[in-house]
Design an enzyme around this catalytic site. Structure first.
Site: not given
Length: 1116
Positions: A207, A471, A202
């Site tokens: 994101c 994630d 990130n």
């Protein structure tokens, strides 16, 4: 504090969830959790035990008189942790109450602490508890984010409005419900090892992009097409979207660790600021696909985007009573489906194809048939192999004039049948041989509120039963329930921790929910989920990326083995010659730019000397090494030569002797004596009496400093003894008059002192490693010839010089120029240089604004005149030094401007439907009467004798008529709108039976328990004590120019404290208004209820200077 589980109140999840920060409002901010693990990951971490929960109530008296920017509650304990509430009573640089939950003892907690809590914050409505405003969220608190909550909790207008019930007797009641959970730490998680996949790093707020890129990458047909886009070995990934995407996909496929996206965002033409702006996934998806579609034209993969994602639908209008039908075919790459009011995807599709009847006032005008009753709708012609569904989780609330997030429960199936119920979604012309049965491939999730949050994705790359959560950097295996049911949204119920109490469950709105879904048609599965291997990747790309991978692996290996090695940095005379006067001016060398050796610690130092002999061609017997030492004045100089005994030790032992900081480096100076024929000689014997000095030569005419060599001198010797040698080193005549200075230090200030040539070196306190600067005698130099006649003045100049980039405040990306200034320049000197560059005669008209290093934007407030003592003070921001200042050219001198009060006044014309914003600038001691007189000279009045008044308007209510004698210095136009208008003639001659009442427009919010919301322009109306509503309505219709048909739909109510009492035409209106001088008269008013169909005005009186949201753009 009471240990009770709170009653559930509908939460509003549309506000931003951010850590509070004093500098946050300066420019657009990344409203995403700074750490990828912060919110979303914490929620999904494994719960170790049940959460202890508690409620804390904070009663704040004299709330409106609180003059602190922020206020903390007392500390309370939940789950063994100390918490407190943090509020900004006047807003954290917004026109809303800002409120956060704060870890009270964060500064005293050990390094690396973290704790996770679900919590809600409420402002209690003390009149009607059902109107209590409650918002809830969850967060992993840590040292970087020790507070979390809502910057825009509720509008200040509602909070401070006495009729709303949030402030009673000037007391505000705030509650916090906190449930603490313990979570397992996943920092050591190896995604590749655990799942076979790697994540994306990130960049700050990317994101949303990472979740989309992972989804696209895991559509193998798309990945293969990207690999087949033509690129060459001469392309630069930072300038080529195809190559950057190929590189990224290759690394995702073959790398063992998470992959960076900087090359890709650079290829988009994004700067750092763009990477810190959170954007919309759908918008990025469309823009990226359009770019790739364009780049694929004329190549072997032309049309891939359309083949994968493009579907078609037909818009139709069909007349009921005549034979007429109008159709229009349109393509789509994704479908936007309603969430609000729909329980699942099928309900959304039903709504999508819902037939609308055009009849009555809304009849359709058909060619040659005139106005006709008709049916209007949409049917699908075909669906694409890869169906992208955007769920409308974010909607515009017209009542509240803001975007809100819809957190309602919304179900979606693993298998989606779009041929259901006799193919009701499809046009009769659709190809009936195609079976539109889809299987779910990925679920993109948004966690947070409307202004920010976190994105991640659940994907099953091969359409097996195994799901994976992507994630950012971390990839984990997940089950189907986590990927589907837990992303439906709705509410989550926590188990009760106090079963003895008979209370309602502890409920939280689930802010993590599906935002985009990707389905793949089952009949196309084999084609889409195809095999992609190295032969699909261009050879030049494989070579380039393998080389990158090898270099990365080598660095990783070196890092892993670093404890076995020592880095030895060897500085030589050649380095000093090369660097001094070019890269550096102070001390002797930049150690990062000298030859480095990576040597095993157990190697004997004498063996290392053999390596040096090979590298530099200097035999071992001619080498002498000196250790460097950091002195108390922060200079770094050669300190002493290594002893023969030390040279027999290992490299590792020697490093420990030399390096108190215990890092892995050993810094040495290699002394080599050179003979007459430039051949190396054995180093001369050094006694305690010998001092090694280094010499720099300064030329005042050329303003140049250079290194000329080193000498051993005797401690009891004098500088006068070596003058001829120095002249020889400088290339001067033997008897040239020269002056000597010792360079002592340069931090925080330069210290370079004159040396008495007749005093011994020892008496002058010179020692090994000291630096002597010398120059021709400055006597006789004309000041016009040189700005810095001595080496001392030159070094002070070098130390303080600062190149500043000046940008226009209005056009920061267009206009920029550089000026070389001194850090010691004062405010007047800086603006004088700027004015000279711009060709302005009056420097005092220049106003400067500092740069925010975090947002890469100007700070919201300019620098006051002489408000910063030195240039350095203007450039510093939270311990970071910037080299950017913004300038603007004012129409009057800044010192004069600061003595004035500037007000923005909205003038409402009496007879024209127009509002003009005027900037009024008057001395701070002026009165409202002076403002009105100034305004009269600028506006067009309906007649020459017209009188004006100034009103304070806030959220469509009039709060005040300013007395003419009131001083303007304390008038605040940041949150309140100042409105000027002509006083109507009817108000000037009020009789004993007449009165002035407030009249406001309003509508009721069906979503918020019929709560009254005002809109439009409020106004006063003179009424007679005997006047009926029917009579007043006639005057109102004439005043507001409302057509009969529309006016007939309006309702009229007497409203007090937000509660409407509807009136009949025969009612005497004045009887409802009991007293004429009620405090808070704005809370008793005649309400006009109708829909708000007025166009939004283009002006906004209260906007932050630099706050705006950029659309997604890919520039290249």
């Amino acid at each position: 504090m009471t240990l009770l589980t709170p009653p559930q109140i509908d939460a509003e999840g549309e506000q931003m969830l951010v850590p509070h920060a004093d500098f946050a409002p300066e420019g657009p901010q990344p409203m995403e959790v700074a750490s990828a693990e912060a919110t979303a990951n914490a929620v999904d971490a494994q719960v170790v035990d049940e959460p202890p929960s508690a409620r804390f109530t904070w009663k704040i008296e004299n709330f409106s008189k609180v003059n602190m920017k922020k206020q903390y509650s007392e500390v309370f304990l939940v789950g063994g942790y100390k918490w407190r509430i943090l509020t900004f009573p006047k807003g954290n640089n917004v026109d809303h109450l800002s409120m956060y939950l704060d870890v009270a003892d964060s500064s005293a907690l050990p390094y690396g602490w973290s704790r996770y809590a679900q919590f809600s914050l409420s402002v209690i409505n003390q009149i009607h508890s059902k109107f209590t405003i409650r918002k809830d969220t969850q967060h992993q608190f840590n040292s970087r984010e020790s507070d979390w909550g809502f910057t825009s909790f509720m509008p200040l207008s509602e909070l401070y409005d006495p009729g709303r019930g949030y402030l009673v007797n000037d007391t505000c009641i705030i509650e916090a419900d906190v449930a603490v959970r313990k979570v397992v730490d996943y920092w050591s998680h190896d995604s590749k090892k655990e799942t076979g996949y790697v994540g994306l790093k990130n960049q700050g707020a990317t994101c949303y992009m990472n979740s989309l890129l992972q989804t696209l990458y895991h559509i193998p047909y798309f990945r293969k097409a990207v690999y087949h886009m033509p690129t060459t070995e001469n392309d630069n990934p930072s300038g080529s979207i195809p190559l950057a995407l190929q590189s990224l996909f290759y690394k995702l496929q073959y790398s063992d660790t998470s992959v960076a996206t900087k090359e890709l965002t650079k290829s988009f033409g994004w700067d750092t600021y763009d990477s810190f702006m959170q954007h919309d996934v759908q918008e990025l998806n469309r823009v990226l696909c359009e770019k790739l579609e364009d780049k694929m034209k004329g190549t072997v993969v032309e049309g891939t985007i359309q083949q994968l994602f493009e579907g078609h639908h037909m818009n139709y209008i069909e007349c009921i009573n005549v034979e007429y039908k109008s159709t229009r075919k349109e393509s789509f790459y994704d479908l936007q489906l309603d969430v609000k009011g729909c329980k699942d995807i099928y309900a959304s599709f039903d709504k999508y194809v819902e037939v609308e009847r055009l009849e009555g006032d809304n009849k359709y005008h058909a060619e040659q048939y005139g106005l006709q009753d008709a049916r209007k709708g949409v049917l699908f012609i075909d669906f694409p192999p890869v169906l992208q569904l955007q769920l409308k989780r974010f909607e515009y609330d017209f009542v509240r004039d803001t975007m809100v997030k819809i957190n309602d429960r919304y179900e979606f199936p693993l298998q989606l049948d779009l041929d259901r119920e006799n193919r009701k979604y499809l046009s009769p012309d659709a190809d009936s041989s195609v079976r539109n049965l889809y299987t779910l491939h990925s679920v993109l999730v948004h966690s947070g509120g409307v202004h920010g949050g976190h994105y991640y994705a659940y994907i099953r790359p091969t359409l097996s039963d195994q799901w994976f959560k992507f994630d950012d950097e971390r990839v984990t295996k997940e089950d189907m329930k986590r990927a589907l049911e837990e992303q439906y949204g709705g509410e989550e119920e926590l188990p009760q921790t106090n079963p003895g109490f008979n209370n309602s469950p502890f409920k939280f709105t689930k802010y993590s929910n599906a935002y985009m879904l990707v389905y793949i048609r089952e009949s196309d599965t084999d084609k889409i989920i195809c095999n992609v291997d190295e032969k699909d990747i261009a050879e030049h790309l494989r070579i380039r990326l393998k080389k990158e991978q090898e270099e990365k692996e080598q660095k990783r290996k070196e890092k892993a083995e670093a404890h076995l090695y020592t880095i030895i940095k060897v500085a030589r005379d050649e380095d000093l010659v090369h660097q001094i006067g070019k890269d550096i001016y102070f001390d002797l060398v930049d150690h990062d730019k000298v030859r480095q050796f990576r040597i095993q610690k157990q190697l004997a130092f004498n063996s290392f000397k053999e390596e040096v002999a090979k590298e530099f061609g200097i035999p071992v017997q001619f080498q002498r090494f000196w250790l460097w030492a950091k002195r108390q004045n922060h200079t770094y100089r050669p300190n002493r030569p290594l002893t023969a005994q030390e040279e027999t030790q290992s490299v590792g032992q020697l490093r420990e002797v030399s390096n108190k900081a215990n890092n892995a480096e050993l810094k040495l100076f290699l002394e080599v004596a050179i003979g007459l024929e430039m051949q190396p000689l054995p180093p001369p014997e050094k006694t305690k009496e010998d001092i090694l000095l280094f010499f720099k030569l300064y030329d005042p005419i050329k303003e140049e400093l250079r290194y000329v060599g080193r000498l051993f001198v005797k401690g009891n010797g004098k500088p006068i003894d070596i003058l001829k040698k120095l002249n020889e080193m400088a290339g001067f005549a033997p008897d040239e008059e020269i002056e000597l200075f010792e360079e002592i230090k340069y931090e925080p200030n330069v210290m370079c002192e004159h040396i008495d040539k007749k005093t011994s070196f020892r008496s002058s306190q010179l020692e090994d490693g000291d630096i002597i600067c010398f120059q021709k005698s400055p006597q006789g130099l004309i000041s016009e010839e040189c700005s810095y006649p001595t080496v001392s003045t030159f070094l002070i100049y070098v130390h303080n010089r600062q190149v500043v980039r000046f940008r226009s405040l209005e056009k920061p990306k267009d206009d920029e120029f550089c000026l070389e200034l001194s850090k010691q320049n004062n405010y007047d000197e800086v603006v004088e240089y700027v004015a000279r560059h711009l060709g302005l005669d009056d420097p005092s008209k220049i106003r400067l604004t500092s740069h925010n290093c975090y947002s890469q934007q100007p700070k919201p407030q300019p620098i006051k005149y002489q408000g910063a003592e030195r240039l350095t003070d203007m450039l510093i921001h939270y311990n970071q030094i910037s080299d950017i200042l913004y300038y603007e050219v004012l129409d009057i001198p800044l010192p004069e401007l600061q003595g004035l009060k500037t007000l923005k006044v909205a003038f409402h014309h009496a007879t024209k439907d127009e509002v003009v914003i005027h900037t009024i600038r008057l001395p701070k001691q002026s009165t409202v009467g002076d403002v009105i007189n100034d305004l009269k000279s600028k506006v067009e009045l309906s007649h020459t004798d017209a009188e004006l008044r100034l009103l304070e308007v806030f959220y469509h209510k009039i709060y005040k008529i300013f007395p003419l004698q009131e001083k303007i210095e304390n008038i605040n136009d940041q949150y309140w709108t100042l409105r000027a208008e002509e006083i109507p003639e009817e108000e000037k001659n009020l009789g004993l039976n007449d009165r002035l009442i407030h009249v406001y427009h309003f509508m009721k919010d069906t979503a918020q328990n019929q709560q009254v919301h005002n809109f439009g322009d409020p106004f006063f109306l003179a009424i007679n004590d005997n006047e009926t509503l029917g009579e007043i309505k006639m005057r109102l219709q004439k005043k507001l120019h409302v057509p009969d048909e529309e006016f007939s739909k309006w309702k009229f109510a007497f409203i007090t404290l937000g509660r409407p009492e509807y009136l009949q035409d025969s009612d005497i209106v004045s009887s409802r208004f009991q007293r004429r001088d009620v405090y808070g008269a704005w809370e008793q008013y005649l309400g006009l209820e109708h829909s708000d169909n007025t166009p939004k005005r283009s002006y906004a009186a209260n906007q932050n200077r630099h706050t705006f949201e950029k659309p997604v753009r890919i520039y290249n």
